[in-house]
Design an enzyme around this catalytic site. Structure first.
Site, PDB file in Angstrom:
ATOM      1  CD  GLU A  17      -3.027  -1.047   0.229  1.00 16.51           C
ATOM      2  OE1 GLU A  17      -3.056  -0.100  -0.568  1.00 16.51           O
ATOM      3  OE2 GLU A  17      -3.847  -1.984   0.192  1.00 16.51           O
ATOM      4  CG  ASP A  69      -5.556  -7.260  -7.603  1.00 12.67           C
ATOM      5  OD1 ASP A  69      -4.464  -7.511  -7.063  1.00 12.67           O
ATOM      6  OD2 ASP A  69      -6.422  -6.564  -7.052  1.00 12.67           O
ATOM      7  CD  GLU A  92     -14.732  -5.150  -1.024  1.00 11.72           C
ATOM      8  OE1 GLU A  92     -14.825  -4.795  -2.214  1.00 11.72           O
ATOM      9  OE2 GLU A  92     -13.665  -5.134  -0.417  1.00 11.72           O
ATOM     10  CD  GLU A 136     -10.418  -1.857  -7.861  1.00 12.05           C
ATOM     11  OE1 GLU A 136     -11.470  -1.345  -7.408  1.00 12.05           O
ATOM     12  OE2 GLU A 136      -9.388  -1.950  -7.189  1.00 12.05           O
TER      13      GLU A 136
HETATM   14  C1  DMJ Z   1      -6.381   0.366  -5.031  1.00 16.75           C
HETATM   15  O1  DMJ Z   1      -5.632   0.781  -3.938  1.00 16.75           O
HETATM   16  C2  DMJ Z   1      -5.503  -0.206  -6.074  1.00 16.75           C
HETATM   17  O2  DMJ Z   1      -6.179  -0.152  -7.272  1.00 16.75           O
HETATM   18  C3  DMJ Z   1      -5.068  -1.613  -5.787  1.00 16.75           C
HETATM   19  O3  DMJ Z   1      -4.379  -2.214  -6.855  1.00 16.75           O
HETATM   20  C4  DMJ Z   1      -6.187  -2.506  -5.374  1.00 16.75           C
HETATM   21  N1  DMJ Z   1      -7.396  -1.826  -5.287  1.00 16.75           N
HETATM   22  C5  DMJ Z   1      -7.439  -0.592  -4.567  1.00 16.75           C
HETATM   23  C6  DMJ Z   1      -8.806   0.026  -4.711  1.00 16.75           C
HETATM   24  O4  DMJ Z   1      -9.821  -0.874  -4.726  1.00 16.75           O
END
Ligand code: DMJ
Length: 934
Positions: free
Chosen positions: A147, A294, A388, A406
């Site tokens: 993060e 992802d 979610e 997203e």
């Molecule tokens: C974001 O912080 C980024 O896109 C991350 O890759 C995963 N998803 C969150 C938001 O949903």
């Protein structure tokens, strides 16, 4: 790349550098040609309307950002319900989600480049000054490496990228001297100790001040990390290296990626969700494109685009081929096991996978992108937001929605690819829903439960970093943005990195991985350019024709029609596998199928039926797999039935000035009094009862008469409180928790039990609020005196005129619900409709939960199958079943092995050891899945 027709160009196309290789360039070309030829389809949106929507996005951003700056800054995030900053350590811990907060004004940093995209250059200049003046990166806080990288390092680099762009233009930021880049470098060095592992995969957390493993660091003992956590660094780290000339960052990120690549499951070419950072063993062997994996895939493709290194594209294509072979079941994307990729690992999808259609656009594979996006859009139309997690038949699995961007991201890229105005209408719906359901007086609040419409006191920084960027760009024309967006690549947090970095400071030695491949299998390019190039010019209704068959996929979902039946099952004459929900113990055909799958039915003395699977007794390995899935479905079905016996959460909506229905609090129901799901909601002004605990006759009946009484929890039974306020003339009651600081964000909701006596005399509705939610009402009373609320099963439409309206009738809604129930009950299985709100995530509270309603149990069991809720774990519990299965398999295998070392599975012959190993892996994976959290 030039602008196409009257439309727009594509965002990844600035090869001022050499190594733009065939595939990505071709993909980009395809997309532009698609845009330029668009002539028909959904009605075009006028320039005026696009501008109006763009302005609406600007206003919404001001509301979110303005409230953050006014009420939360310098805290990391805004708490939009209580209108204050979220400071880590000062609020009850929310677990991992708090690891994004490093006391570094997260939302401000994450918003930097959004300000420039939205043409708020002056505000950007102010924001940069604030970051330089106020932000400290040396706090004694343990943060998530992932993060911190995507939000803070990415935010600083995005800010730097646009600061130098503005400086070069000559008007703004003339004073700027790479200060954001220096901060980014400082942060980069702070993250490097995390990579001190033998594998080169980073530890998941680091202490910003003390690093890893020192006693004061309070981290460094973890053994596992998620694939995305270790594989989503290359863009930011390479950009940092190339901007500064310090190659170490790019080297570390490459090493982590190389290791993940080496560890891919070689037969399926898939990666698991979590990996041991020391041994490199897969810890969770399920694989999908959503949570936990992802952005690993995203960064392989984008690293190729940014860095021009073919090995990244080759890796991406190899994985993509595997994804399309095993995980993609258009329009669904379903997790599978890395060792047994034909076996689904879940029957639900998570919201994070909504980015995937956008990535498919970048790859140039438009058809499945359109299909998945359309499916997701229909889920959104049903629930206003993407929950979610949701099941393959589109029921809510996890009801929260933290304003994730997203889906907006994919909508933007699909519009860029197709030029189809349909996607502008989709964006318009997203804007409307955000304003209608998430907007509160002090910002935008995450949805706690998309079914009730209740809020969480949370506005994540990615909402500003990503949502507003994608929505604004969706409606913007080229001249609406002060720089050329096509010169940049979006990171996973939508931060902008300039493509010219590809030719700057290229001093990293690239690992030559190409030789590892026998030959690049290019069958996966079948889906890319040739199709789009041919189809779009010839048929401008292409996108629409793909969406059309999916139009009612959610409303009219029939699980068996949607879930891919594996190729093998189509072998001539074969029927699709039996689904647990269809199973009837009296159906001889079903019993025969069970036998083939190696599942035996044991009738216990007490009348219950136990299912046990012996894989070894299955007719073939395929039947054994079907059996395993059947058992897994049975387990899920059983836990769902248990959930459904609980009452769903309710909503308390503040409807008076200045809330006007915008603030919705999650409330626990009562097992007595008026059932709000069956009756009209109750609306009234609130009044505190005296005594406040409501445990004796009220001394202020005149104050609560005709109102909704507020009572404090404790000192007597909930039912007693209800009787006392009802006798005083109250039309409803809200019990507020007496544990100070308790909140539905951190504590599981529960239902208020009766007192063991007949509670039919209680006719008013009663709801429970934790202390934090309750204090929002108490604070409102202090500030505005007259506070009116609506008690209901689901928040009603917010409307500025709400206070003038008659309480809205819920009759239509209940009619709709019963229609759905009738539709569902027409299925053969005797299951209660799982549509909200019956499907609850409400937890039990030992203090006050009464025994489960056993009347329900019979009606929700699969037909003919006795499933006593208190004992159903014996027949379907995961642990019990797995252990049982495991032991029996072992016993079986020992006997079998003596006489026959190889077990014949029809055409296939598989050694028993390998079968056992595989099955043990499956069992482990199922156990992990049970613990699975997003
Ligand atoms: C974001 O912080 C980024 O896109 C991350 O890759 C995963 N998803 C969150 C938001 O949903």
């Amino acid at each position: 790349m030039s602008e196409a027709g009257g439309g727009r160009g594509f965002g990844y196309s600035v090869p001022q550098r050499a190594p733009w290789s065939l595939v990505a360039a071709t993909a980009a070309l395809c997309l532009v040609s698609a845009t330029s030829v668009w002539t028909a389809g959904a009605s075009p949106m006028s320039r005026e309307e696009k501008q109006k929507l763009g302005n609406q996005v600007l206003e919404m951003f001001d509301h979110a950002y303005g409230n953050y700056m006014e009420h939360a800054y310098p805290a990391d995030e805004l708490m939009p319900l209580t209108c204050r900053g979220r400071v880590r350590g000062q609020e009850p811990s929310r677990g991992d989600v708090d690891d994004a907060l490093g006391k570094f004004s997260l939302t401000l940093i994450d918003s930097l480049d959004t300000l420039v995209v939205l043409n708020k250059t002056k505000e950007f200049e102010d924001a940069v000054r604030k970051v330089l003046r106020d932000v400290n990166l040396d706090n004694d806080v343990v943060v998530s490496v992932f993060e911190t990288n995507i939000r803070v390092l990415g935010g600083l680099l995005g800010g730097h990228s646009l600061a130098i762009m503005l400086k070069e233009k000559g008007e703004y930021m003339q004073w700027y001297n790479d200060e954001l880049l220096q901060m980014a470098k400082q942060l980069g060095y702070k993250l490097l100790p995390a990579f001190n592992t033998t594998s080169g995969l980073p530890y998941p957390r680091i202490n910003l001040k003390f690093g890893i493993r020192k006693p004061e660091a309070r981290t460094g003992t973890e053994t596992d990390t998620c694939t995305a956590c270790a594989g989503t660094l290359i863009l930011e780290f390479a950009a940092l290296s190339r901007f500064t000339g310090a190659t170490i960052f790019e080297e570390y990120a490459r090493k982590a990626l190389d290791f993940l690549w080496e560890k891919r499951q070689r037969s399926s070419n898939l990666v698991g969700v979590t990996i041991n950072i020391h041994t490199g063993d897969w810890v969770r062997k399920d694989s999908g494109v959503g949570a936990g994996i992802d952005s690993y895939y995203e960064y392989l493709l984008k690293a190729y685009v940014l860095l021009g290194d073919d090995s990244f594209l080759e890796r991406f294509n190899t994985h993509y081929d595997a994804i399309m072979r095993y995980i993609s079941q258009p329009p669904l994307l379903l997790d599978v096991h890395i060792h047994k990729p034909m076996l689904n690992a879940r029957t639900w999808m998570d919201a994070l996978l909504a980015f995937f259609p956008g990535l498919q656009v970048l790859k140039g594979d438009i058809r499945p992108a359109i299909e998945t996006h359309e499916m997701l859009y229909q889920v959104i139309k049903k629930h206003n937001f993407l929950p979610e997690a949701f099941t393959t038949d589109f029921r809510v699995h996890w009801a929260q929605h933290p304003l994730r961007p997203e889906f907006a991201e994919s909508t933007y890229f699909l519009y860029k690819a197709t030029g189809d105005p349909y996607y502008l209408e989709v964006g318009k719906t997203l804007i409307e829903n955000l304003n209608k359901y998430a907007r509160v007086p002090c910002g935008f609040a995450a949805m706690k439960d998309v079914r009730t419409g209740s809020h969480e006191d949370r506005m994540d920084s990615f909402f500003l970093a990503e949502m507003f960027k994608y929505l604004y760009l969706l409606f913007a024309d080229k001249e609406d943005v002060i720089f050329d967006i096509e010169d940049y690549i979006f990171t996973t947090e939508a931060h902008l990195l300039p493509l010219w970095l590809s030719t700057t400071n290229q001093r990293i030695s690239k690992k030559n991985t190409t030789s590892e491949y026998t030959e690049l299998d290019d069958s996966n390019f079948d889906w890319t350019c040739p199709n789009t190039q041919i189809l779009f010019p010839n048929d401008p209704l292409y996108a629409q024709s793909i969406r059309e068959p999916l139009k009612n996929v959610v409303d009219k979902s029939c699980p068996r029609g949607i879930i891919r039946v594996r190729e093998e099952s189509f072998r001539s004459g074969a029927k699709p596998p039996l689904r647990a929900r269809d199973f009837m113990a009296t159906n001889p055909e079903h019993l025969e199928i069970l036998k083939k799958m190696g599942v035996s039915l044991i009738h216990l003395k007490d009348g219950r039926v136990q299912l046990v699977q012996h894989a070894i007794q299955a007719a073939s390995s395929i039947d054994a797999e079907d059996g395993l899935r059947f058992m897994q479905e049975m387990i899920e079905l059983s836990s769902q039935q248990q959930k459904e016996q609980q009452l769903p959460p309710r909503a308390v909506q503040i409807v008076s000035h200045p809330f006007f229905g915008r603030v919705v609090l999650t409330a626990g129901p009562a097992q007595f009094g008026l059932d709000l799901s069956k009756h009209k909601e109750t609306r009234g002004f609130v009044a505190s009862s005296k005594p406040y605990n409501g445990c004796s006759e009220l001394t202020n009946p005149e104050a609560v008469m005709g109102k909704i009484a507020l009572i404090q929890r404790g000192q007597c039974m909930f039912a007693e409180k209800a009787r006392n306020i009802q006798n005083a003339g109250a039309i409803g009651g809200i019990v507020i928790d007496d544990n100070e600081g308790s909140s539905s964000d951190t504590a599981p909701l529960f239902q208020m039990a009766g007192d063991g006596k007949d509670t039919d005399d209680i006719t008013i509705p009663m709801l429970f609020l934790f202390s934090k939610e309750g204090s929002i009402i108490l604070d409102a009373i202090r500030e505005y005196e007259e506070v009116e609320v609506l008690l209901s099963d689901k928040a009603k439409d917010r409307d500025p005129e709400m206070e003038n309206e008659e309480p809205p009738s819920s009759e239509n809604e209940s009619q709709n619900q019963s229609a759905e129930q009738i539709a569902s009950s027409s299925q053969e299985v005797d299951l209660v409709d799982q549509e909200s709100p019956e499907e609850s995530s409400l937890n039990s509270h030992p203090e006050s939960l009464s025994p489960a309603d056993t009347d329900n149990a019979a009606s929700i069991s699969p037909s003919e199958q006795n499933s006593n809720p208190t004992e159903s774990h014996e027949t379907t519990s995961l642990d019990g079943e797995c252990t049982d299965l495991d032991n029996q398999l072992k016993e079986q295998s020992e006997t079998e092995e003596d006489s026959n070392p190889n077990v014949s599975w029809g055409k296939k012959v598989q050694p028993i050891d390998s079968i056992l190993a595989d099955w043990n892996e499956d069992i482990e994976a199922f156990e992990m899945m049970e613990k699975d959290e997003l």
